[in-house]
Design a protein around this motif. Structure first.
Motif, PDB file in Angstrom:
ATOM      1  N   PRO B 142       0.820  -1.218   0.000  1.00 21.89           N
ATOM      2  CA  PRO B 142       0.000   0.000   0.000  1.00 21.89           C
ATOM      3  C   PRO B 142       0.848   1.260   0.000  1.00 21.89           C
ATOM      4  N   VAL B 143       0.507   2.184  -0.847  1.00 22.08           N
ATOM      5  CA  VAL B 143       1.206   3.462  -0.909  1.00 22.08           C
ATOM      6  C   VAL B 143       0.300   4.549  -0.349  1.00 22.08           C
ATOM      7  N   SER B 144      -0.913   4.555  -0.770  1.00 24.33           N
ATOM      8  CA  SER B 144      -1.894   5.482  -0.202  1.00 24.33           C
ATOM      9  C   SER B 144      -3.203   4.709  -0.133  1.00 24.33           C
ATOM     10  N   SER B 145      -4.262   5.412   0.220  1.00 29.24           N
ATOM     11  CA  SER B 145      -5.512   4.668   0.381  1.00 29.24           C
ATOM     12  C   SER B 145      -6.058   4.171  -0.953  1.00 29.24           C
ATOM     13  N   THR B 146      -5.580   4.764  -2.046  1.00 26.04           N
ATOM     14  CA  THR B 146      -6.124   4.339  -3.330  1.00 26.04           C
ATOM     15  C   THR B 146      -5.066   3.832  -4.306  1.00 26.04           C
ATOM     16  N   SER B 147      -3.855   3.684  -3.825  1.00 26.59           N
ATOM     17  CA  SER B 147      -2.845   3.195  -4.748  1.00 26.59           C
ATOM     18  C   SER B 147      -1.896   2.231  -4.057  1.00 26.59           C
ATOM     19  N   ALA B 148      -1.305   1.384  -4.844  1.00 19.77           N
ATOM     20  CA  ALA B 148      -0.380   0.402  -4.297  1.00 19.77           C
ATOM     21  C   ALA B 148       0.779   0.208  -5.257  1.00 19.77           C
ATOM     22  N   LEU B 149       1.879  -0.214  -4.688  1.00 23.27           N
ATOM     23  CA  LEU B 149       3.073  -0.494  -5.473  1.00 23.27           C
ATOM     24  C   LEU B 149       3.067  -1.971  -5.834  1.00 23.27           C
ATOM     25  N   VAL B 150       3.287  -2.253  -7.109  1.00 25.59           N
ATOM     26  CA  VAL B 150       3.367  -3.651  -7.531  1.00 25.59           C
ATOM     27  C   VAL B 150       4.823  -4.063  -7.567  1.00 25.59           C
ATOM     28  N   ARG B 160      10.671  -5.145 -11.084  1.00 22.14           N
ATOM     29  CA  ARG B 160      10.148  -3.947 -11.726  1.00 22.14           C
ATOM     30  C   ARG B 160       8.988  -3.470 -10.888  1.00 22.14           C
ATOM     31  N   ASP B 161       8.868  -2.191 -10.744  1.00 18.74           N
ATOM     32  CA  ASP B 161       7.795  -1.753  -9.877  1.00 18.74           C
ATOM     33  C   ASP B 161       7.067  -0.561 -10.470  1.00 18.74           C
ATOM     34  N   THR B 162       5.820  -0.519 -10.195  1.00 21.72           N
ATOM     35  CA  THR B 162       5.011   0.595 -10.647  1.00 21.72           C
ATOM     36  C   THR B 162       3.856   0.773  -9.677  1.00 21.72           C
ATOM     37  N   VAL B 163       3.292   1.952  -9.712  1.00 27.85           N
ATOM     38  CA  VAL B 163       2.166   2.226  -8.825  1.00 27.85           C
ATOM     39  C   VAL B 163       0.876   2.023  -9.597  1.00 27.85           C
ATOM     40  N   VAL B 164      -0.059   1.280  -9.030  1.00 24.90           N
ATOM     41  CA  VAL B 164      -1.364   1.123  -9.677  1.00 24.90           C
ATOM     42  C   VAL B 164      -2.451   1.655  -8.751  1.00 24.90           C
ATOM     43  N   GLU B 165      -3.512   2.075  -9.388  1.00 32.88           N
ATOM     44  CA  GLU B 165      -4.681   2.492  -8.622  1.00 32.88           C
ATOM     45  C   GLU B 165      -5.384   1.243  -8.110  1.00 32.88           C
TER      46      GLU B 165
END
Lengths: 342, 342
Positions: B142-150, B160-165
């Motif tokens: 979890p990064v924020s309440s509406t996004s997470a790091l994959v 590899r990492d990216t943030v998804v909603e």
DNA sequence: TGTTAGCACTCATCAAAGGCGAGTGCTAAC
DNA sequence: GTTAGCACTCGCCTTTGATGAGTGCTAACA
């Protein structure tokens, strides 16, 4: 003899002209082109005085004058006092970013590109130091049976990751519960606080946890000390557009400095949170850059963190324009990276 | 007229000399310096033939000859046939790496530096493409309440990492159980397989999960297509050491190509898994590099993945030496990155 | 028939010489 | 204090000529 208003006006004209043309400026040029209402002879007298005062250099006896580092210094200080920094450019810079690039690294790379594109100089963008970042979430992801990836999400939205050794016999679930525990205990603290806390508590821990927490603490130390602040370069070859660097040897020296990024990072970090700094020629402290100027600005990220952006170009730089663009870019970066915070 | 053994010996001597000196080679030089047992007059006749055959160019009538791209091509093909690649250098290269740098990015950056240091040319190191990497672990942080790091851990050890909603209302525990589920279902599959699987199954999912899996699938597509393969450059300014590039305009062209990495990545990926490729002058397909040569080699990572390393320099390059070093470096990289696999 | 010596010819490169012109400092007049 | 005038300096460019490396051709030789 003293610097008076008229001398200053003349000096300013000389600097403006030299910035434009890069060729030594003669008295006649100033008299005609800049409508001083003075004859070239008078200008000559004044120029002679300015040379004596150390503001002008003469490459050789029958050439015009060129501004000295001292002259640029005066010029820049004046600019800063008058607050030439407009924020009007901010909006236009906004267009260069698309909203999807939120990853720190992408953002600073892109910013460097935009900055060099706008200024036509070589640009530098330094990511914020992590020292004051607060931890929001910490998670261990198993990589192999004996190692795990540490992912730390901070309030700057920055994720730094490294692989640490973990003791054997810890499966995904075990790692997850450790992650939860660590997040619970360290959430809201800065990296350096967390490091300290971990080191203290690891003494009371069981043997096989001790090594893991020790490794994590060490990693936080590294990340927090900012030793890994990322530097992005934009348009290194822009410097070759300037006649000052048509000499290949000089160009090589310049580019070599860019290749070893360490020196540059040091230089940028010396900024120390000031809104703007301008280092002219020898003030950079790097011999290869002794006829360059480095203009840097700070952008803020939250209350405690800041990064640095900058531009390197010949001493005869468009200081006003560059300062203005840096200012706008700094604001844009703050906004863009701030989105991770919410 | 045909190419015979003597012509070839002479051509070889000319290439060797030109690689060394970068000045057009005259008939006398060959006759004396290379002990052909032939007079300069005879050499001249042969050189005239070689020119007619397209192997030599003459900058102007009273200068010596310089090898054409066709000549280098012949020369290199000969080298490759004879298998000049020694592996003896492998050990010495080993020393340049310290064992702690395991992160993909650090490794390729360092490799680029070592490569340019050893060869004195500009070097390129491309990280492996992810297409065939198999997923070992997938985790959402979890990064924020509406996004997470994959975070995806693959058998190449590459993350590899990216943030998804993510939809609202998913706390850390919920994300963790999703992660477990995904790891269970996707583990052992390649990225592209996983992408397909996700897309298929997302139809049957509940509304608020659908978006998340869709995003993850999209990310896998990106990562898998290799569009994000990282490129590291080493010693870009090395090119300025060669008299061919003492012209600032040419240098600028060269450096500009390096700055827009996309073209280079394309070029390197054309390698297509061959052990070595050598592109001479126009064969590169990039006008600015039309008097450069690009030598590339492949390193393997597991059974299905490979990355590319390469060197760019003037056409008169030390092909033998470069091939040998690339070979050694490739092996070293395979070993180093393979450590992540176990 | 292949090889070589000899020779006239070409042309880039370098250094010296000289004209040009931008720019200066000084002086004398306003 | 300002300006016009003038002699002087010196970098820059062009011209010129010498130098020498290298060639192609021809004729003699083995």
């Amino acid at each position: 003899m003293m610097m008076d208003a008229r001398k200053f006006r003349i000096l300013q004209a000389i600097i403006d002209d030299y910035i434009l043309t890069a060729i030594p400026v003669g008295s006649r040029t100033i008299s005609k082109k800049y409508e001083m209402g003075l004859s070239s002879a008078t200008i000559r007298n004044e120029m002679s005085d300015l040379e004596e005062l150390g503001y002008l250099d003469q490459p050789h006896v029958s050439a015009g004058r060129i501004p000295s580092a001292k002259a640029y210094r005066l010029y820049v200080d004046q600019l800063l006092e008058r607050g030439v920094i407009s924020t009007g450019e901010s909006e236009s810079i906004h267009h260069y970013f698309d909203d999807r690039t939120r990853q720190m690294e992408d953002v600073i790379n892109h910013a460097a590109k935009v900055l060099s594109g706008l200024t036509h100089y070589t640009s530098l963008v330094l990511s914020p130091k992590g020292q004051e970042l607060r931890i929001r979430n910490l998670q261990l992801v198993p990589v192999s049976s004996t190692s795990a990836l540490v992912v730390i999400v901070t309030d700057g939205g920055i994720m730094r990751d490294t692989v640490v050794e973990v003791g054997p016999g810890l499966d995904a679930d075990a790692l997850y519960s450790i992650s939860r525990m660590l997040t619970e205990r360290l959430g809201g603290r800065t990296l350096s606080e967390a490091q300290q806390l971990l080191e203290e508590s690891s003494r009371e821990m069981q043997e096989h946890h001790r090594k893991l927490t020790g490794n994590i603490a060490q990693f936080m130390g590294q990340a927090g000390s900012g030793s890994k602040a990322k530097l992005a370069l934009g348009g290194p070859s822009n410097i070759l557009n300037f006649p000052e660097y048509s000499d290949v040897e000089k160009a090589k020296g310049f580019l070599s400095v860019l290749e070893t990024k360490d020196k540059l990072v040091d230089l940028l970090e010396k900024q120390g949170g000031m809104a703007f700094t301008v280092r002219i020629g020898p003030e950079t402290g790097i011999p290869e850059l002794s006829d360059c100027s480095l203009v840097t600005a700070t952008y803020r990220l939250g209350d405690h963190n800041h990064g640095t952006i900058g531009v390197i170009g010949p001493t005869r730089m468009h200081y006003g324009q560059v300062l203005s663009i840096l200012n706008a870019m700094g604001q844009q970066l703050s906004i863009l990276l701030g989105q991770n915070k919410e």
